[in-house]
Motif scaffolding. Sequence first.
Motif, PDB file in Angstrom:
ATOM      1  N   MET A 172    -116.201 -83.474 -43.577  1.00  0.00           N
ATOM      2  CA  MET A 172    -116.127 -84.191 -42.336  1.00  0.00           C
ATOM      3  C   MET A 172    -117.042 -85.404 -42.457  1.00  0.00           C
ATOM      4  O   MET A 172    -118.165 -85.306 -42.923  1.00  0.00           O
ATOM      5  CB  MET A 172    -116.575 -83.285 -41.191  1.00  0.00           C
ATOM      6  N   LYS A 173    -116.556 -86.564 -42.049  1.00  0.00           N
ATOM      7  CA  LYS A 173    -117.297 -87.810 -42.233  1.00  0.00           C
ATOM      8  C   LYS A 173    -117.202 -88.656 -40.975  1.00  0.00           C
ATOM      9  O   LYS A 173    -116.151 -88.731 -40.350  1.00  0.00           O
ATOM     10  CB  LYS A 173    -116.704 -88.557 -43.427  1.00  0.00           C
ATOM     11  N   LYS A 174    -118.331 -89.281 -40.612  1.00  0.00           N
ATOM     12  CA  LYS A 174    -118.348 -90.187 -39.465  1.00  0.00           C
ATOM     13  C   LYS A 174    -119.246 -91.373 -39.790  1.00  0.00           C
ATOM     14  O   LYS A 174    -120.330 -91.206 -40.337  1.00  0.00           O
ATOM     15  CB  LYS A 174    -118.863 -89.486 -38.216  1.00  0.00           C
ATOM     16  N   THR A 175    -118.790 -92.576 -39.446  1.00  0.00           N
ATOM     17  CA  THR A 175    -119.554 -93.798 -39.672  1.00  0.00           C
ATOM     18  C   THR A 175    -119.746 -94.509 -38.345  1.00  0.00           C
ATOM     19  O   THR A 175    -118.839 -94.550 -37.525  1.00  0.00           O
ATOM     20  CB  THR A 175    -118.820 -94.716 -40.665  1.00  0.00           C
ATOM     21  N   ASP A 176    -120.948 -95.075 -38.146  1.00  0.00           N
ATOM     22  CA  ASP A 176    -121.256 -95.807 -36.926  1.00  0.00           C
ATOM     23  C   ASP A 176    -122.089 -97.034 -37.288  1.00  0.00           C
ATOM     24  O   ASP A 176    -122.712 -97.076 -38.349  1.00  0.00           O
ATOM     25  CB  ASP A 176    -122.032 -94.910 -35.959  1.00  0.00           C
TER      26      ASP A 176
ATOM     27  N   ILE B  42    -120.454 -84.332 -44.286  1.00  0.00           N
ATOM     28  CA  ILE B  42    -120.712 -82.930 -44.616  1.00  0.00           C
ATOM     29  C   ILE B  42    -119.652 -82.500 -45.612  1.00  0.00           C
ATOM     30  O   ILE B  42    -118.455 -82.545 -45.319  1.00  0.00           O
ATOM     31  CB  ILE B  42    -120.662 -82.037 -43.368  1.00  0.00           C
ATOM     32  N   ASP B  43    -120.091 -82.094 -46.823  1.00  0.00           N
ATOM     33  CA  ASP B  43    -119.117 -81.697 -47.843  1.00  0.00           C
ATOM     34  C   ASP B  43    -118.747 -80.217 -47.690  1.00  0.00           C
ATOM     35  O   ASP B  43    -119.268 -79.514 -46.819  1.00  0.00           O
ATOM     36  CB  ASP B  43    -119.613 -82.029 -49.250  1.00  0.00           C
TER      37      ASP B  43
ATOM     38  N   ALA C 249    -129.717 -80.048 -47.362  1.00  0.00           N
ATOM     39  CA  ALA C 249    -128.990 -78.809 -47.642  1.00  0.00           C
ATOM     40  C   ALA C 249    -129.355 -77.676 -46.706  1.00  0.00           C
ATOM     41  O   ALA C 249    -128.558 -76.785 -46.488  1.00  0.00           O
ATOM     42  CB  ALA C 249    -129.245 -78.377 -49.086  1.00  0.00           C
ATOM     43  N   ASN C 250    -130.546 -77.692 -46.123  1.00  0.00           N
ATOM     44  CA  ASN C 250    -130.994 -76.540 -45.339  1.00  0.00           C
ATOM     45  C   ASN C 250    -131.098 -76.827 -43.848  1.00  0.00           C
ATOM     46  O   ASN C 250    -132.138 -76.645 -43.251  1.00  0.00           O
ATOM     47  CB  ASN C 250    -132.358 -76.061 -45.860  1.00  0.00           C
TER      48      ASN C 250
ATOM     49  N   LEU D 242    -126.217 -75.334 -36.071  1.00  0.00           N
ATOM     50  CA  LEU D 242    -125.155 -76.125 -35.449  1.00  0.00           C
ATOM     51  C   LEU D 242    -123.969 -76.288 -36.393  1.00  0.00           C
ATOM     52  O   LEU D 242    -124.127 -76.360 -37.594  1.00  0.00           O
ATOM     53  CB  LEU D 242    -125.668 -77.510 -35.059  1.00  0.00           C
ATOM     54  N   ASP D 243    -122.769 -76.352 -35.810  1.00  0.00           N
ATOM     55  CA  ASP D 243    -121.583 -76.560 -36.647  1.00  0.00           C
ATOM     56  C   ASP D 243    -121.434 -78.046 -36.984  1.00  0.00           C
ATOM     57  O   ASP D 243    -122.154 -78.894 -36.469  1.00  0.00           O
ATOM     58  CB  ASP D 243    -120.325 -76.018 -35.962  1.00  0.00           C
ATOM     59  N   ALA D 244    -120.503 -78.359 -37.842  1.00  0.00           N
ATOM     60  CA  ALA D 244    -120.320 -79.727 -38.334  1.00  0.00           C
ATOM     61  C   ALA D 244    -120.039 -80.706 -37.202  1.00  0.00           C
ATOM     62  O   ALA D 244    -120.553 -81.817 -37.198  1.00  0.00           O
ATOM     63  CB  ALA D 244    -119.187 -79.762 -39.348  1.00  0.00           C
ATOM     64  N   THR D 245    -119.252 -80.316 -36.213  1.00  0.00           N
ATOM     65  CA  THR D 245    -118.928 -81.201 -35.101  1.00  0.00           C
ATOM     66  C   THR D 245    -120.179 -81.569 -34.318  1.00  0.00           C
ATOM     67  O   THR D 245    -120.386 -82.720 -33.962  1.00  0.00           O
ATOM     68  CB  THR D 245    -117.901 -80.535 -34.162  1.00  0.00           C
TER      69      THR D 245
END
Length: 95
Positions: A1-5, A53-54, A77-78, A82-85
């Motif tokens: 999941m990828k987001k750019t701002d 997030i890979d 990594a740690n 929270l979930d990816a969204t």
Amino acid sequence: MKKTDMFGVVKDSPGAHIVVLQGEQQLSKDNKILGEFQIDCVSLVKGEVTFDIDVTGILSVSAKDKATGKEQTIAIANYSALDATSLLLPLPVGS
């Protein structure tokens, strides 16, 4: 999941200090700091920040100076619960 701002800084600033937070609190001080880094570039007026997030759950955050192409990245990594969204939600203005 990828987001750019996009982000901006004061023209005479030596760069931008990027702080990666986890949490849903209104004030950034009430959330968990996952990591932070500096992108140093005198010409930085407009920049781009990307959260990715890979499949293995590693969160990569990068900041890029749109004028020069200079980029800085941090991998986390740690992070916890929270979930990816939730990790990709924008912070409220003024936080």
